[in-house]
Every structure is written in C-alpha cells, then in structure tokens.
Design an enzyme around this catalytic site. Structure first.
Site, PDB file in Angstrom:
ATOM      1  N   SER A   1       0.830  -1.213   0.000  1.00 42.55           N
ATOM      2  CA  SER A   1       0.000   0.000   0.000  1.00 42.55           C
ATOM      3  C   SER A   1       0.865   1.265   0.000  1.00 42.55           C
ATOM      4  O   SER A   1       0.486   2.277  -0.615  1.00 42.55           O
ATOM      5  CB  SER A   1      -0.979  -0.002   1.184  1.00 42.55           C
ATOM      6  N   ASN A   2       2.003   1.217   0.650  1.00 41.26           N
ATOM      7  CA  ASN A   2       2.897   2.383   0.583  1.00 41.26           C
ATOM      8  C   ASN A   2       3.460   2.567  -0.823  1.00 41.26           C
ATOM      9  O   ASN A   2       3.592   3.696  -1.303  1.00 41.26           O
ATOM     10  CB  ASN A   2       4.032   2.257   1.600  1.00 41.26           C
TER      11      ASN A   2
ATOM     12  N   ARG B   1      23.675 -13.322   2.875  1.00 38.98           N
ATOM     13  CA  ARG B   1      22.992 -12.063   2.562  1.00 38.98           C
ATOM     14  C   ARG B   1      23.696 -11.298   1.456  1.00 38.98           C
ATOM     15  O   ARG B   1      23.063 -10.629   0.635  1.00 38.98           O
ATOM     16  CB  ARG B   1      22.915 -11.170   3.811  1.00 38.98           C
TER      17      ARG B   1
ATOM     18  N   ARG C   1      13.544  -7.708   4.669  1.00 38.91           N
ATOM     19  CA  ARG C   1      14.872  -8.319   4.766  1.00 38.91           C
ATOM     20  C   ARG C   1      15.824  -7.295   5.372  1.00 38.91           C
ATOM     21  O   ARG C   1      15.785  -6.116   4.987  1.00 38.91           O
ATOM     22  CB  ARG C   1      15.431  -8.727   3.381  1.00 38.91           C
TER      23      ARG C   1
ATOM     24  N   LEU D   1      19.252  -5.592   5.588  1.00 35.56           N
ATOM     25  CA  LEU D   1      20.301  -5.390   4.585  1.00 35.56           C
ATOM     26  C   LEU D   1      21.659  -5.267   5.270  1.00 35.56           C
ATOM     27  O   LEU D   1      21.764  -4.713   6.368  1.00 35.56           O
ATOM     28  CB  LEU D   1      19.991  -4.126   3.782  1.00 35.56           C
TER      29      LEU D   1
ATOM     30  N   ASN E   1      13.470   4.624   4.055  1.00 37.85           N
ATOM     31  CA  ASN E   1      12.622   3.575   4.616  1.00 37.85           C
ATOM     32  C   ASN E   1      11.484   4.235   5.383  1.00 37.85           C
ATOM     33  O   ASN E   1      11.644   5.342   5.902  1.00 37.85           O
ATOM     34  CB  ASN E   1      13.434   2.706   5.584  1.00 37.85           C
TER      35      ASN E   1
ATOM     36  N   HIS F   1       9.014   3.435   8.639  1.00 42.99           N
ATOM     37  CA  HIS F   1       8.903   2.556   9.800  1.00 42.99           C
ATOM     38  C   HIS F   1       7.677   2.979  10.609  1.00 42.99           C
ATOM     39  O   HIS F   1       7.491   4.178  10.857  1.00 42.99           O
ATOM     40  CB  HIS F   1      10.171   2.660  10.658  1.00 42.99           C
TER      41      HIS F   1
ATOM     42  N   GLU G   1      22.690   0.682  10.847  1.00 42.43           N
ATOM     43  CA  GLU G   1      21.945   0.200  12.020  1.00 42.43           C
ATOM     44  C   GLU G   1      20.458   0.112  11.682  1.00 42.43           C
ATOM     45  O   GLU G   1      19.903   1.030  11.060  1.00 42.43           O
ATOM     46  CB  GLU G   1      22.143   1.164  13.189  1.00 42.43           C
TER      47      GLU G   1
ATOM     48  N   GLU H   1       0.993   7.024   6.884  1.00 41.12           N
ATOM     49  CA  GLU H   1       2.151   6.610   6.086  1.00 41.12           C
ATOM     50  C   GLU H   1       1.944   7.001   4.634  1.00 41.12           C
ATOM     51  O   GLU H   1       2.868   7.451   3.944  1.00 41.12           O
ATOM     52  CB  GLU H   1       2.370   5.096   6.190  1.00 41.12           C
TER      53      GLU H   1
HETATM   54  C1  GRF Z   1       4.047  -0.563   6.752  1.00 43.17           C
HETATM   55  O1  GRF Z   1       3.449  -0.527   8.012  1.00 43.17           O
HETATM   56  C2  GRF Z   1       5.420   0.031   6.838  1.00 43.17           C
HETATM   57  O2  GRF Z   1       5.526   1.050   7.782  1.00 43.17           O
HETATM   58  C3  GRF Z   1       6.240  -1.135   7.274  1.00 43.17           C
HETATM   59  O3  GRF Z   1       5.698  -2.234   6.594  1.00 43.17           O
HETATM   60  C4  GRF Z   1       4.332  -1.980   6.291  1.00 43.17           C
HETATM   61  C5  GRF Z   1       4.165  -2.144   4.816  1.00 43.17           C
HETATM   62  O4  GRF Z   1       2.825  -2.070   4.420  1.00 43.17           O
HETATM   63  N1  GRF Z   1       7.627  -0.900   7.011  1.00 43.17           N
HETATM   64  P1  GRF Z   1       2.459  -1.997   2.868  1.00 43.17           P
HETATM   65  O5  GRF Z   1       3.041  -3.255   2.214  1.00 43.17           O
HETATM   66  O6  GRF Z   1       3.065  -0.758   2.313  1.00 43.17           O
HETATM   67  O7  GRF Z   1       0.971  -1.997   2.816  1.00 43.17           O
END
Ligand code: GRF
Length: 197
Positions: free
Chosen positions: A14-15, A66, A92, A94, A108, A110, A144, A175
């Site tokens: 979805s992001n 990896r 994963r 990295l 990223n 989070h 990190e 998000e």
């Molecule tokens: C989201 O909650 C994002 O913050 C996290 O993983 C989830 C991914 O959701 N890193 P989607 O696949 O984008 O719906």
C-alpha cells in the site's frame, strides 16, 4: 533531471501504491521498478496494474548468504538504474555493505515514532507502554536497523480501546501521506524533515 525511483517491498504494497500514484505531473521523480524478495507479494500485481516494471529476487536460495542475495538485488537494480531506493515494507535486513553502497539514496518507512520501537510489533509495543500517541517515520537508511537521519514523522493519537490492528490502520493512513511528501522533497535534494500534522 527526473529522478528514477525503485521501490522494494515484501507484502501488500500500500505504501508503494501511494508513492507510485504520487509520481505524476510536476513531481521530480518517476517509478522505474518495484522489486520484491517474495514472488507472492500483493504489491507486485498492483505495480503491474500501474504499468511499473517488476522483478523478484527470492532470498531463500541464498540462505544465510545475505551478500549473495544483495548482489542479485544489485544486478536487477543496475538494469533499471534507479537514483533513489524506497524501502516500503521490505522485510529483509540489509548488510552494511549494501547500505553503504546506497547510503544517501535509500529511504525507509517505519511504523513508529523513531527512535521508539525499532524492529517489529511496533503498535503492540506502543499500546503496551500506554503511549498516548503513535505514528510513523521516514528516514534515510544507515547500517543500524531503523536508524538514520529522520526525514519526516506523522503522529496519530492512540485511543482508548485501540488494538494493534486499529492503531496500525490509523498509522498506515498517515504513512500514505507522509512517504510521498518526503519522497517529493528528497527527490529535489531537500532533506528538511516533514512533521505531520
Ligand atoms: C508498513 O506498516 C510500513 O511502515 C512497514 O511495513 C508496512 C508495509 O505495508 N515498514 P504496505 O506493504 O506498504 O501496505
């Protein structure tokens, strides 16, 4: 010059959808690839439906190696020449080597207000701690886990009766606003953090 963006995901994407759909008109970037370690990731079909090239590099044949997995990722990425990598639910970890190669060009998202709750189960942990608010963070990726300069944060209230799922849904909606806003800025070389609301 238009920036080329590769999006890495493992799940529903979805992001990724919010990022891809934002990159139109006068946006300084365009999607060049959606890459997954999981051939069954729902995000791949959504990317294809949007006309974005997709690729899969399954991590499993590489076992513990990896670096070999990341070499395969880099080989695919090289074919699409991205300027920016967006991790969007890419599950994963990295290695420092890969991260250093892309450092300054890799973002990223989070689902917590970093530095709180690095790692998994962020919403359950926020609720268990009795936090009055939760949220999400977009940051540059450094070696990190879930660290690196913060590029944006969005906050939501944690409400009485919230479950990890209800809180996750409230955060996810943010998000989808925050990540595209940060990417647009980042693609214009502007790293000023975006703080929502
Ligand atoms: C989201 O909650 C994002 O913050 C996290 O993983 C989830 C991914 O959701 N890193 P989607 O696949 O984008 O719906």
């Amino acid at each position: 010059m238009t920036q080329r963006v590769a999006i890495l995901l493992s799940g529903g994407g979805s992001n990724m959808v919010s990022l891809v759909d934002s990159m139109t008109g006068d946006h300084p970037a365009r999607p060049c690839l959606v890459l997954s370690n999981n051939a069954g990731a729902g995000g791949l079909e959504k990317a294809r439906a949007r006309g974005v090239p997709t690729a899969v590099v399954d991590h499993r044949p590489y076992g513990e190696d990896r670096s070999a997995f990341e070499a395969a990722l880099n080989a695919v990425l090289a074919d699409h020449a991205p300027d920016i990598l967006c991790l969007a639910g890419f599950m994963r970890v990295l290695t420092g080597g890969f991260v250093q190669e892309w450092q300054g060009r890799m973002l990223n998202i989070h689902p917590s207000l970093l530095p709180k709750y690095r790692g998994l189960h962020t919403h359950a942990r926020a609720l268990a701690a009795g936090d009055a608010e939760a949220g999400c963070t977009v940051h540059e990726v450094t070696p990190e886990l879930d660290e690196g300069p913060m590029l944006g944060q969005a906050r939501v209230p944690a409400l009485p009766g919230d479950t990890p799922d209800s809180l996750a849904a409230r955060v996810l909606a943010e998000e989808h606003v925050l990540y595209p806003a940060v990417l647009r800025r980042f693609a214009m070389n502007d790293r000023t953090p975006i703080l929502l609301p």
